[in-house]
Design an enzyme around this catalytic site. Structure first.
Site, PDB file in Angstrom:
ATOM      1  N   PRO A   2       0.912  -1.099  -0.127  1.00 59.63           N
ATOM      2  CA  PRO A   2      -0.071   0.020  -0.127  1.00 59.63           C
ATOM      3  C   PRO A   2       0.760   1.119  -0.004  1.00 59.63           C
ATOM      4  CG  PRO A   2       0.032  -0.929   2.216  1.00 59.63           C
ATOM      5  CD  PRO A   2       0.915  -1.601   1.511  1.00 59.63           C
ATOM      6  N   GLU A   3       0.454   2.054  -0.817  1.00 57.38           N
ATOM      7  CA  GLU A   3       1.199   3.483  -0.897  1.00 57.38           C
ATOM      8  C   GLU A   3       0.115   4.200  -0.581  1.00 57.38           C
ATOM      9  OE1 GLU A   3       3.473   4.221  -4.441  1.00 57.38           O
ATOM     10  OE2 GLU A   3       3.525   1.883  -5.030  1.00 57.38           O
ATOM     11  N   HIS A  96      -2.958 -16.002   8.570  1.00 63.97           N
ATOM     12  CA  HIS A  96      -2.445 -14.539   8.554  1.00 63.97           C
ATOM     13  C   HIS A  96      -3.449 -13.537   9.121  1.00 63.97           C
ATOM     14  CE1 HIS A  96       0.993 -16.564   6.686  1.00 63.97           C
ATOM     15  NE2 HIS A  96       0.267 -16.734   5.548  1.00 63.97           N
ATOM     16  N   ARG A 115       3.023 -11.277   5.293  1.00 62.28           N
ATOM     17  CA  ARG A 115       4.625 -10.858   5.330  1.00 62.28           C
ATOM     18  C   ARG A 115       5.098 -10.308   6.651  1.00 62.28           C
ATOM     19  NH1 ARG A 115       7.158  -8.743  -0.069  1.00 62.28           N
ATOM     20  NH2 ARG A 115       8.950  -9.267   0.819  1.00 62.28           N
TER      21      ARG A 115
END
Length: 276
Positions: A2-3, A96, A115
């Site tokens: 995400p930006e 996750h 991650r």
DNA sequence: CGGTAGACCTGACCGC
DNA sequence: TGCGGTCAGGTCTACC
């Protein structure tokens, strides 16, 4: 993942789901850490508080509570999803899923991050300006920021321009996708030294950054693989990318093949004809 | 101080 | 089917 545009869309989708104004019953931690260990005591202190406002600074999501605050960063693969109130059997946790925020309305906010490069931290008090995560961040590109300001930050920079605009001290919110896109729009090669970008070019580049971020926000962000809004919707801006991920394909402007190379450790895309 | 390589972590994909 | 290598939207740290 995400930006700025993706984080902004997560913020808006949380808002649209009615997160603001709801009360936190309990934060359930499904593991002990993400990128950093959870401070379980500080997090537990936020139980019973109301979520007053969800806002964004740079790529951070900030939850302002009655007394304290939460700071969330999505790293590369983080996402928040809203599970609506459910009678009977609830939702099964997915692999996750690391955090489940139970709201008294019955809604559950789930943080998912394969991650685990993300951050979730409770902050004592609402005054986040001293948070180590927010200290030292540069200006918001969509607020009062322009080419003059960019030029001033770049004048003495020896690094290449692409690395410079991704540096969160120079300007916040630009990541690997939008850096390549903005440089294409401004006609500047990503490999150029930052201090060799003229005042006029900085003007064009700042404009390009604002424009690409605005357009990406309006399209719901870019879903390359993981990114989802809190309601599960994908973004659509990936359809409009001009150079990112298009190595070898023809430039949308001049039909020459798009180039790719690793710059500052990150895969970068540009057109050698359109960008100088 | 500035610049850069490496670390952190999992999963998807590709070639053998 | 399995295995090893590469790559992925971010940032911190250690080191020159």
């Amino acid at each position: 993942m995400p930006e700025l545009p993706e984080v902004e869309n997560v913020r808006r989708s949380l808002q649209a789901a009615g997160v603001e104004g709801s009360k936190v019953e309990r934060v359930e931690l499904l593991r002990a850490n993400l990128r950093t260990p959870f401070d379980q005591r500080l997090i537990a202190k936020t139980h019973g508080q109301r979520i007053e406002r969800v806002w964004r600074r740079a790529k951070f999501l900030l939850f302002e509570l009655s007394k304290d605050a939460w700071i969330s960063h999505l790293g590369m693969t983080g996402s928040w999803r809203v599970e609506p109130k459910r009678t009977g059997v609830g939702f099964a946790a997915l692999k996750h899923d690391h955090i489940r925020v139970h709201l008294s309305s019955g809604m559950v906010l789930v943080y998912h991050d394969p991650r685990r490069f993300g951050v979730f931290e409770a902050h004592p008090g609402k005054d986040l300006v001293h948070s180590k995560w927010l200290r030292g961040l540069g200006q918001e590109p969509l607020e009062s920021w322009d080419g003059e300001s960019l030029h001033a930050s770049l004048r003495h920079r020896e690094s290449v321009i692409k690395s410079a605009i991704m540096d969160q001290k120079v300007v916040v919110g630009v990541g690997n996708i939008y850096a390549s896109e903005a440089l294409f729009m401004a006609g500047i090669r990503p490999t150029r030294k930052a201090n060799r970008v003229s005042r006029e070019e900085c003007g064009r580049l700042a404009q390009a950054i604002r424009k690409v971020l605005d357009k990406a926000i309006a399209s719901g962000g870019s879903t390359i693989r993981d990114y989802r809004q809190a309601d599960g919707q994908k973004g659509e801006f990936q359809e409009q990318l001009l150079v990112y991920g298009r190595a070898g394909l023809s430039c949308r402007q001049c039909a020459q093949p798009v180039k790719q190379k690793v710059i500052g450790g990150r895969s970068s895309f540009w057109c050698a004809t359109c960008q100088r």
